[in-house]
Design a protein around this motif. Sequence first.
Motif, PDB file in Angstrom:
ATOM      1  N   CYS A 144     -87.558 -61.565 -15.107  1.00  0.00           N
ATOM      2  CA  CYS A 144     -88.297 -60.992 -13.977  1.00  0.00           C
ATOM      3  C   CYS A 144     -87.304 -60.378 -12.986  1.00  0.00           C
ATOM      4  CB  CYS A 144     -89.106 -62.083 -13.290  1.00  0.00           C
ATOM      5  SG  CYS A 144     -89.859 -61.570 -11.746  1.00  0.00           S
ATOM      6  N   CYS A 147     -87.614 -62.630  -9.480  1.00  0.00           N
ATOM      7  CA  CYS A 147     -87.220 -64.022  -9.276  1.00  0.00           C
ATOM      8  C   CYS A 147     -86.219 -64.523 -10.319  1.00  0.00           C
ATOM      9  CB  CYS A 147     -88.447 -64.932  -9.244  1.00  0.00           C
ATOM     10  SG  CYS A 147     -89.163 -65.255 -10.854  1.00  0.00           S
ATOM     11  N   ASN A 149     -86.787 -65.313 -13.393  1.00  0.00           N
ATOM     12  CA  ASN A 149     -87.413 -66.093 -14.472  1.00  0.00           C
ATOM     13  C   ASN A 149     -87.174 -65.383 -15.802  1.00  0.00           C
ATOM     14  OD1 ASN A 149     -89.158 -67.498 -16.193  1.00  0.00           O
ATOM     15  ND2 ASN A 149     -90.989 -66.478 -15.367  1.00  0.00           N
ATOM     16  N   CYS A 157     -95.203 -61.976 -14.070  1.00  0.00           N
ATOM     17  CA  CYS A 157     -94.309 -63.125 -14.054  1.00  0.00           C
ATOM     18  C   CYS A 157     -95.116 -64.313 -13.563  1.00  0.00           C
ATOM     19  CB  CYS A 157     -93.124 -62.895 -13.117  1.00  0.00           C
ATOM     20  SG  CYS A 157     -92.137 -64.389 -12.869  1.00  0.00           S
ATOM     21  N   CYS A 160     -93.288 -66.276 -10.289  1.00  0.00           N
ATOM     22  CA  CYS A 160     -93.416 -65.792  -8.912  1.00  0.00           C
ATOM     23  C   CYS A 160     -94.728 -65.050  -8.686  1.00  0.00           C
ATOM     24  CB  CYS A 160     -92.226 -64.924  -8.512  1.00  0.00           C
ATOM     25  SG  CYS A 160     -92.167 -63.333  -9.348  1.00  0.00           S
ATOM     26  N   SER A 162     -95.674 -62.073  -9.582  1.00  0.00           N
ATOM     27  CA  SER A 162     -95.701 -60.624  -9.384  1.00  0.00           C
ATOM     28  C   SER A 162     -96.217 -59.898 -10.623  1.00  0.00           C
ATOM     29  CB  SER A 162     -94.320 -60.100  -8.984  1.00  0.00           C
ATOM     30  OG  SER A 162     -93.341 -60.614  -9.836  1.00  0.00           O
TER      31      SER A 162
HETATM   32 ZN   LIG Z   1     -90.771 -63.584 -11.168  1.00  0.00          ZN
END
Ligand SMILES: [Zn+2]
Length: 677
Positions: A144, A147, A149, A157, A160, A162
């Motif tokens: 991501c 963040c 991830n 994601c 977070c 988004s």
């Molecule tokens: Zn994220």
Amino acid sequence: MSNRKMITAALPYANGPVHIGHLAGVYIPADVYARFQRRLGKDVAFICGSDEHGIPITIRAKKEGVTPQDIVDKYHEIIKKSFADLGISFDEYSRTTSKKHYETSQDFFKTLYEKGKFTEEVSEQYFDEQANEFLADRYIVGTCPNCGNENAYGDQCEKCGSTLSPSELINPKSMLSGNVPVLKATKNWYLPLNEYESFLNEWIIEGHKDDWKPNVYGQVKSWLNDGLKPRAMTRDLNWGVPVPLPGAEGKVLYVWFDAPIGYISFTKEWAEKNGKDWKDYWQSEGSDLVHFIGKDNIVFHCIIFPSMMKAHGDYIMPKNVPAFEFLNLENDKISTSRNWAVWAHEYVEDFPGQQDVLRYALLSSAPETKDNNFTWKDFQTKNNSELVGIFGNFINRVAVLINKNFDGVIPEGDINAPELEEIGFKATEIKNYLENYEFRNALTSFMNLARFGNKYLADEEPWKTIKTDLEKTKNILFIGAQIAVALGNLAEPFLPFTAQKIYDIFNVKQMNWNDIENSKVLIETGHKINVAPLLFSQIEDDVIEAQIQKLEQTKQNNKKTNPNATPMKEQINFDDFTKIDLRTATIIEAEKVEKADKLLKLTVDTGVDVRTVVSGIAESFTPEEVIGKQVMILLNLAPRKIRGIESQGMLLLTTKSDGKLSFVTPDDQVENGVEIG
Ligand SMILES: [Zn+2]
């Protein structure tokens, strides 16, 4: 008003079971409406089925190592059974993997294609060259950009929250092969929704300002204000209804194209079995089409599906789309992935014979105009105070008193008694509410008739007058019996299992709604009734506590950062802790224990003394590896004999992900015998 009602309920997605949010927001209100329309004598088709296509199903299948068909077979059965158990009276409950549905949705697509209603657009989509498949956004994972991830999906994601597109992912990888996907051109068919804006404006914005629910109307208006865009009606996927055109191999109908056509396919299946013509329900102005849905489906039922039907040309438009808001559970959003839900099939198991209690509780907190909340305490109160205390109590008293004092025969009474006016009045009131999709008001109105009857008995006290005034008592119970039979009849759309019990107690048949509105006498003098079982029973605190505990357990599980971590042990206090003597120590000698594969006999310098410890580490370490290691020891553990050797204390160990043991050691070398705490 039309004589025909074509009622649909949103197709549940065959990716998991049904929970109370679905029931309160779609299925129970839809069922009340369908049952009520049947009672008015309308020709009702109440149609639903499992939605079995789409990406989440293929992803779930991949994760579980089974086929998509396995997934939908499993959940279709669970969902179908839950609905039947809870008395949802579908005329047909089918599935979008049925043969009839493939034919119907492919025909529908072909008609639009031949009429030139689609545009063809070539776009670049991610493609997995090794798997030789185009990849849905969900099939691409990567890091991501927001963040970090590493397991973000191509569309979102989950860490977070988004919204993403696959091109934004860092190091995108195909979930199929693990390779980097490439962009490849592909052709799909689009429905130019923008061309339907004026039709939608005229039909909904001008035509249904006053009779559609404000939440539905408002959402449609906002979509139209923003302007509509062409939307792809096909996808490059291998799970779904194949696009019925030459050269369209590897393409299927977009799940939101095929799913609503399911309502039509399933109506055809039902019509064929019952000697009906499906077109009378879908293509005749004498039919009212009503879609019951949750608010997340408004765009599909008010914009996309109507545009599809308009493009086709033969279909009627929905008369109404009563969409509901969401139900929360114990003040928290219901979530399948977090298991924060009360599942229909579990309720049926935990509360056998109490389906109507759930129907009542959910209807009375149905999220009609705003999100609403379900709590177990509230559920208990509604059962104990309202169903047991008022409704059940009234019916039981009437039946028991007639059985006890009049040999179970309805006594004589005044057929012009003013109390009987209340029956027709309430029947009409409930009818008006239900015609207007106001389910909570309708239920309240019903319950008010039960309150009225209960109060009437409490005021007149027939159990006392029986000793002093027989004629008066006869009249009271005659009136009580009329109200009781009316309550049975009016309960049916809401509480069908209970209604049947009341018909059985009073030995009567179900009446048409209009007849209840227009008559005061529903059960004649001289009619013989049966003994009365209790309609409802108290739900005790421990039963509710068990359900709350079940949710509490879910909450604890959701806090875990490691799903494999075992739950915390029972709390200890500080004094308990200070009793534990932990020290640093060093292993100075080690040897295998004869005939014991797992054990090493260790000599340990604890700073306090030099002692022997037998430890089950032989499968993780050789004796040579551990000599000289600094470790931590539980010093004051009572000695115990292991294989004839006295072991004095215990070394602290943990388990690595490969199953091998590892010592808990201080970061830096320290002296032996230093306390840990
Ligand atoms: Zn994220």
